[in-house]
Design a protein around this motif. Structure first.
Motif, PDB file in Angstrom:
ATOM      1  N   UNK A 104     -24.366  66.875  19.109  1.00 34.89           N
ATOM      2  CA  UNK A 104     -24.215  67.673  17.627  1.00 34.89           C
ATOM      3  C   UNK A 104     -23.978  66.773  16.578  1.00 34.89           C
ATOM      4  N   UNK A 105     -24.540  65.278  16.853  1.00 38.90           N
ATOM      5  CA  UNK A 105     -24.399  64.566  15.534  1.00 38.90           C
ATOM      6  C   UNK A 105     -25.832  64.022  15.404  1.00 38.90           C
ATOM      7  N   UNK A 106     -26.675  63.978  16.611  1.00 39.15           N
ATOM      8  CA  UNK A 106     -28.102  63.569  16.199  1.00 39.15           C
ATOM      9  C   UNK A 106     -29.174  64.325  17.099  1.00 39.15           C
ATOM     10  N   UNK A 107     -30.252  64.178  16.904  1.00 37.97           N
ATOM     11  CA  UNK A 107     -31.479  64.669  17.833  1.00 37.97           C
ATOM     12  C   UNK A 107     -31.741  63.725  19.112  1.00 37.97           C
ATOM     13  N   UNK A 144     -30.303  62.639  12.155  1.00 38.40           N
ATOM     14  CA  UNK A 144     -30.523  61.393  12.761  1.00 38.40           C
ATOM     15  C   UNK A 144     -31.113  61.685  14.017  1.00 38.40           C
ATOM     16  N   UNK A 145     -31.777  60.594  14.770  1.00 35.46           N
ATOM     17  CA  UNK A 145     -32.274  60.833  15.918  1.00 35.46           C
ATOM     18  C   UNK A 145     -31.975  59.509  16.811  1.00 35.46           C
ATOM     19  N   UNK A 146     -31.885  59.712  18.217  1.00 29.90           N
ATOM     20  CA  UNK A 146     -31.761  58.590  18.938  1.00 29.90           C
ATOM     21  C   UNK A 146     -32.838  58.652  20.179  1.00 29.90           C
ATOM     22  N   UNK A 147     -33.495  57.555  20.173  1.00 29.28           N
ATOM     23  CA  UNK A 147     -34.452  57.505  21.587  1.00 29.28           C
ATOM     24  C   UNK A 147     -33.905  56.627  22.585  1.00 29.28           C
ATOM     25  N   UNK A 148     -33.860  57.110  23.634  1.00 22.12           N
ATOM     26  CA  UNK A 148     -33.050  56.696  24.927  1.00 22.12           C
ATOM     27  C   UNK A 148     -34.012  56.471  26.086  1.00 22.12           C
ATOM     28  N   UNK A 149     -34.203  55.052  26.272  1.00 17.32           N
ATOM     29  CA  UNK A 149     -35.480  54.634  27.323  1.00 17.32           C
ATOM     30  C   UNK A 149     -34.661  54.676  28.648  1.00 17.32           C
ATOM     31  N   UNK A 150     -35.387  55.077  29.713  1.00 20.49           N
ATOM     32  CA  UNK A 150     -34.778  55.337  30.892  1.00 20.49           C
ATOM     33  C   UNK A 150     -33.525  55.831  31.083  1.00 20.49           C
ATOM     34  N   UNK A 151     -33.721  57.006  30.440  1.00 22.28           N
ATOM     35  CA  UNK A 151     -32.418  57.931  30.375  1.00 22.28           C
ATOM     36  C   UNK A 151     -31.646  58.259  31.462  1.00 22.28           C
ATOM     37  N   UNK A 203     -24.068  53.568  13.874  1.00 19.89           N
ATOM     38  CA  UNK A 203     -24.988  54.063  13.517  1.00 19.89           C
ATOM     39  C   UNK A 203     -24.851  55.375  12.939  1.00 19.89           C
ATOM     40  N   UNK A 204     -24.106  56.252  13.694  1.00 25.18           N
ATOM     41  CA  UNK A 204     -23.968  57.711  13.080  1.00 25.18           C
ATOM     42  C   UNK A 204     -22.964  57.699  11.950  1.00 25.18           C
ATOM     43  N   UNK A 205     -21.976  56.879  11.943  1.00 27.22           N
ATOM     44  CA  UNK A 205     -21.336  56.673  10.709  1.00 27.22           C
ATOM     45  C   UNK A 205     -21.861  56.272   9.517  1.00 27.22           C
ATOM     46  N   UNK A 206     -22.606  55.228   9.472  1.00 26.10           N
ATOM     47  CA  UNK A 206     -23.326  54.660   8.567  1.00 26.10           C
ATOM     48  C   UNK A 206     -24.570  55.215   8.067  1.00 26.10           C
ATOM     49  N   UNK A 207     -24.923  56.395   8.768  1.00 28.78           N
ATOM     50  CA  UNK A 207     -26.142  57.193   8.297  1.00 28.78           C
ATOM     51  C   UNK A 207     -25.847  58.614   8.011  1.00 28.78           C
ATOM     52  N   UNK A 208     -24.340  58.824   7.938  1.00 28.00           N
ATOM     53  CA  UNK A 208     -23.795  60.398   7.596  1.00 28.00           C
ATOM     54  C   UNK A 208     -23.727  60.218   5.986  1.00 28.00           C
ATOM     55  N   UNK A 209     -24.010  61.503   5.399  1.00 26.34           N
ATOM     56  CA  UNK A 209     -23.882  61.664   4.202  1.00 26.34           C
ATOM     57  C   UNK A 209     -22.587  61.774   3.658  1.00 26.34           C
ATOM     58  N   UNK A 210     -21.924  61.581   2.700  1.00 23.54           N
ATOM     59  CA  UNK A 210     -20.656  62.016   2.192  1.00 23.54           C
ATOM     60  C   UNK A 210     -20.259  63.434   2.194  1.00 23.54           C
ATOM     61  N   UNK A 211     -19.327  63.770   2.956  1.00 28.28           N
ATOM     62  CA  UNK A 211     -18.987  65.281   2.892  1.00 28.28           C
ATOM     63  C   UNK A 211     -19.970  66.183   3.946  1.00 28.28           C
TER      64      UNK A 211
END
Length: 332
Positions: free
Chosen positions: A172-175, A154-161, A139-147
């Motif tokens: 450092x790569x997503x909220x 990006x944001x990640x929702x974690x259930x029952x974290x 997910x993080x690789x596919x949604x990163x912009x070139x360069x």
């Protein structure tokens, strides 16, 4: 209240991460070939009793006064041990353990005090961890912009974290938005803040009882109140690791329905028992259990505007490992 997990689910007495979801106690699966973990050996049962009795000693004198059930905290110890054994890549877990007692991890591993039967019992957690990390990496690789070196928002929702470490390993790569019961969310905040270096961006903790969704409580409303963007403008991934089988059936259905309908374009990774949302284990007209599990999961996702991207299952389809993306033109 928490409902009793369905047959074929791991017990609440041992944690594998973010809630009561750890190494299985066994006992078989549902009738009719539904699958389930193998029964425990006598040595495994004795070890679990000893661990339950002694676990509190690991937190005596902890400098932040942490108070929580061993089933929620044992995630860190399990993951720290698996990392020390070289089975997963999670060095953060060890750093979150109390400084006074974390030496126990090295003592157990270096001293050869973990029987092979116990280590083998953790293999399903290794598979689950690697599956989720792989989905998150994609997910993080596919949604990163070139360069941009992965710096796109990006944001990640974690259930029952619970005490999941991904908010630190990938922070450092997503909220990250970490959802759990209010008491657990507060304890997690204390643990994370102890680890974070000065100036580092902490995750957002969302205190919310997922069982409240059965009575109309809004998970996305609670998360949006902590900053989650729900209009589809920010690439979003939802992680659900061994959570649904601890919810009431109505809550499990309400939570998944709200997430599917309320997060346009979101990616999903679920490693869970899906019986409470209608995906029952066992063989059938679709084929043997593992084939039927994939077919039934794909049908459920399709009914909710999602495509099955990757799938695996264990214990006759009692536990699914699911990667899913939105279905263009079908969502909503």
């Amino acid at each position: 209240t928490r409902e009793r997990p369905p047959a074929g689910s791991p017990p609440g007495s041992v944690a594998g991460g973010g809630g009561p979801r750890g190494p299985p106690a066994g006992g078989g699966g549902p009738p009719g070939g539904g699958g389930g973990p193998p029964p425990q050996t006598a040595a495994q049962k004795l070890l679990e009793v000893v661990l339950d009795a002694a676990f509190g000693l690991l937190y005596v004198g902890d400098d932040i006064g942490l108070r929580d059930s061993s089933k929620n905290l044992r995630v860190l110890w399990t993951r720290a041990i698996l990392n020390r054994l070289g089975k997963i890549d999670d060095p953060v877990a060890f750093q979150l353990l109390p400084e006074r007692t974390r030496w126990v991890v090295d003592a157990l591993v270096d001293g050869g005090l973990l029987p092979d039967s116990v280590v083998e019992k953790l293999d399903w957690i290794v598979r689950r961890t690697n599956f989720i990390d792989g989905q998150l990496d994609s997910f993080l690789d596919e949604t990163s912009s070139d360069g941009d070196d992965g710096g796109s928002r990006r944001q990640v929702l974690v259930l029952g974290s619970g005490y999941d470490t991904r908010c630190l390993r990938y922070g450092d790569r997503a909220d990250f938005f970490c959802v759990d019961l209010p008491a657990v969310a507060e304890n997690s905040r204390m643990v994370v803040e102890r680890y974070l270096p000065p100036g580092a961006r902490p995750p957002a903790f969302v205190p919310f009882d997922l069982n409240d969704a059965a009575a109309g409580g809004s998970l996305l409303g609670a998360a949006a109140g902590r900053g989650l963007v729900v209009d589809g403008s920010v690439p979003t991934m939802v992680l659900c690791e061994a959570v649904l089988f601890y919810l009431e059936p109505g809550a499990a259905r309400a939570v998944t329905s709200e997430l599917f309908s309320g997060l346009p374009g979101a990616r999903f990774c679920l490693t869970d028992n899906l019986s409470k949302v209608g995906v029952v284990p066992g063989g059938g007209p679709e084929g043997p259990p593992n084939v039927a599990a994939r077919a039934r999961c794909a049908a459920w996702l399709g009914d909710n505007g999602r495509d099955l991207v990757e799938h695996d299952s264990i214990w006759g389809g009692a536990i699914h490992f699911v990667g899913a993306s939105s279905s263009l033109g079908r969502e909503g």
